[in-house]
Write a protein that holds these residues in place. Structure first.
Motif, mmCIF file in Angstrom:
data_model
loop_
_atom_site.group_PDB
_atom_site.id
_atom_site.type_symbol
_atom_site.label_atom_id
_atom_site.label_comp_id
_atom_site.label_asym_id
_atom_site.label_seq_id
_atom_site.Cartn_x
_atom_site.Cartn_y
_atom_site.Cartn_z
ATOM 1 N N THR A 35 75.928 50.045 36.504
ATOM 2 C CA THR A 35 77.005 50.561 37.357
ATOM 3 C C THR A 35 77.779 49.410 37.991
ATOM 4 O OG1 THR A 35 75.798 50.591 39.460
ATOM 5 C CG2 THR A 35 75.403 52.442 37.947
ATOM 6 N N PRO A 36 78.897 49.719 38.670
ATOM 7 C CA PRO A 36 79.625 48.655 39.362
ATOM 8 C C PRO A 36 78.791 47.923 40.414
ATOM 9 C CG PRO A 36 81.010 50.592 39.131
ATOM 10 C CD PRO A 36 79.634 51.002 38.700
ATOM 11 N N THR A 37 77.711 48.535 40.872
ATOM 12 C CA THR A 37 76.861 47.884 41.880
ATOM 13 C C THR A 37 75.663 47.158 41.264
ATOM 14 O OG1 THR A 37 75.598 49.925 42.227
ATOM 15 C CG2 THR A 37 77.519 49.551 43.652
ATOM 16 N N THR A 38 75.569 47.143 39.928
ATOM 17 C CA THR A 38 74.494 46.401 39.257
ATOM 18 C C THR A 38 74.894 44.934 39.185
ATOM 19 O OG1 THR A 38 74.003 48.364 37.914
ATOM 20 C CG2 THR A 38 73.040 46.271 37.204
ATOM 21 N N ASP A 39 74.420 44.138 40.133
ATOM 22 C CA ASP A 39 74.837 42.736 40.195
ATOM 23 C C ASP A 39 74.019 41.883 39.225
ATOM 24 O OD1 ASP A 39 72.368 42.303 41.427
ATOM 25 O OD2 ASP A 39 73.211 42.164 43.438
ATOM 26 N N ARG A 95 70.249 42.117 39.457
ATOM 27 C CA ARG A 95 69.645 43.367 38.996
ATOM 28 C C ARG A 95 69.797 43.584 37.497
ATOM 29 N NH1 ARG A 95 65.609 46.768 39.904
ATOM 30 N NH2 ARG A 95 66.125 48.961 39.558
ATOM 31 N N THR A 135 81.979 54.155 40.968
ATOM 32 C CA THR A 135 80.902 54.337 41.924
ATOM 33 C C THR A 135 80.950 55.770 42.417
ATOM 34 O OG1 THR A 135 81.077 52.031 42.616
ATOM 35 C CG2 THR A 135 79.885 53.506 44.072
ATOM 36 N N GLU A 176 83.621 43.903 33.833
ATOM 37 C CA GLU A 176 82.226 44.316 33.976
ATOM 38 C C GLU A 176 81.552 44.450 32.618
ATOM 39 O OE1 GLU A 176 80.395 44.786 36.971
ATOM 40 O OE2 GLU A 176 82.106 43.514 37.434
#
Length: 263
Positions: free
Chosen positions: A155-159, A162, A180, A196
């Motif tokens: 996801t967009p929050t998977t840095d 992670r 998100t 991304e």
């Protein structure tokens, strides 16, 4: 090699992007859902995600929530979902089926029993959105040992910290969630997705498919162009929910597939 692996190898050889669709098993009823499913390959669909109805679909927006509720109200179960896959396989031995849902019904059945039944029914892969990588021993690793791909969502929050955990035991393809939030909540934007996807592809050789927020042929084309393909779910489920005849639903799917294949 699974049907999923074979499909991506074929598409790569043809220079085409993948078009993946999601439908809910048993929506609006078992007969109609199977008729739609059987028509998807002819409409240009490369991989079918088959939703397993569940009472608490936390990743899904209202469109897919309502589809799941309609299916449950109509008596859809895990057994009937697998039977739908078997019926599809009686006519089509090549199009991959990915069963997408939540862990509770699988856990209730028992992992080993479920995996044996899914494999026998012709399922090729699993997307189980509420099992994180920390729980890979629970289902992911046994699934792969049984010959099923286990497809993970990024996801967009998977840095970057992670992402390696997400990719570690993933197979088949990586599903990049373009927004998100829940399914159907917003429209995917190619300019946001492209960097991304590039970041994910720098860390894996697996195909990256983008889903969530793709509703039109133009969006299908622009998003597929940034990745190895795209997924459309809520827009198709909405067409089914509107009560349109199956042939009109499939005509709509064909326009989306054409967009992805132009990319």
């Amino acid at each position: 090699m699974t049907r999923i692996d074979d499909t991506f190898a074929r598409l790569k050889a043809e220079g085409k992007k993948a078009f993946v669709t999601y439908i809910m098993a048993g929506d609006p009823d078992t007969e109609t859902a199977l008729e739609v499913m059987r028509g998807l390959p002819g409409a240009g669909v490369d991989i079918i995600e088959l939703g397993l109805p569940f009472t608490d679909p936390m990743a899904d927006g209202p469109t897919i929530q309502l589809a799941g509720q309609r299916a449950l109200d109509g008596g859809m179960t895990l057994d009937k979902t697998l039977q739908m896959a078997r019926a599809f396989r009686s006519d089509d031995q090549t199009t991959p089926i990915v069963l997408m849902g939540y862990y509770n019904p699988i856990y209730s059945r028992g992992v080993d029993t479920f995996l044996a039944q899914a494999k026998e029914a012709g399922i090729d892969g699993l997307i189980v959105v509420d099992l994180p990588p920390e729980e890979d021993a629970e289902l992911c690793i046994p699934a792969q040992a049984a010959g099923l791909n286990f497809i993970r969502l990024a996801t967009p929050t998977t840095d970057d910290t992670r992402l390696p955990a997400v990719l570690q035991n993933t197979s088949g393809f990586v599903y990049y969630v373009s927004i998100t939030g829940i399914t159907g909540a917003a429209e995917a934007q190619a300019k946001d997705v492209a960097p991304e996807v590039a970041r994910i592809k720098s860390q894996t050789d697996l195909p990256v498919i983008v889903g969530f927020g793709i509703k039109t042929p133009d969006a299908s084309e622009s998003i597929a162009a940034t990745a190895d393909g795209c997924v459309v779910g809520s827009a198709i489920v909405s067409e089914i929910a509107s009560g349109k005849p199956v042939d009109e639903v499939l005509d709509f799917v064909a326009t989306l597939a054409a967009g992805a294949h132009r990319a």
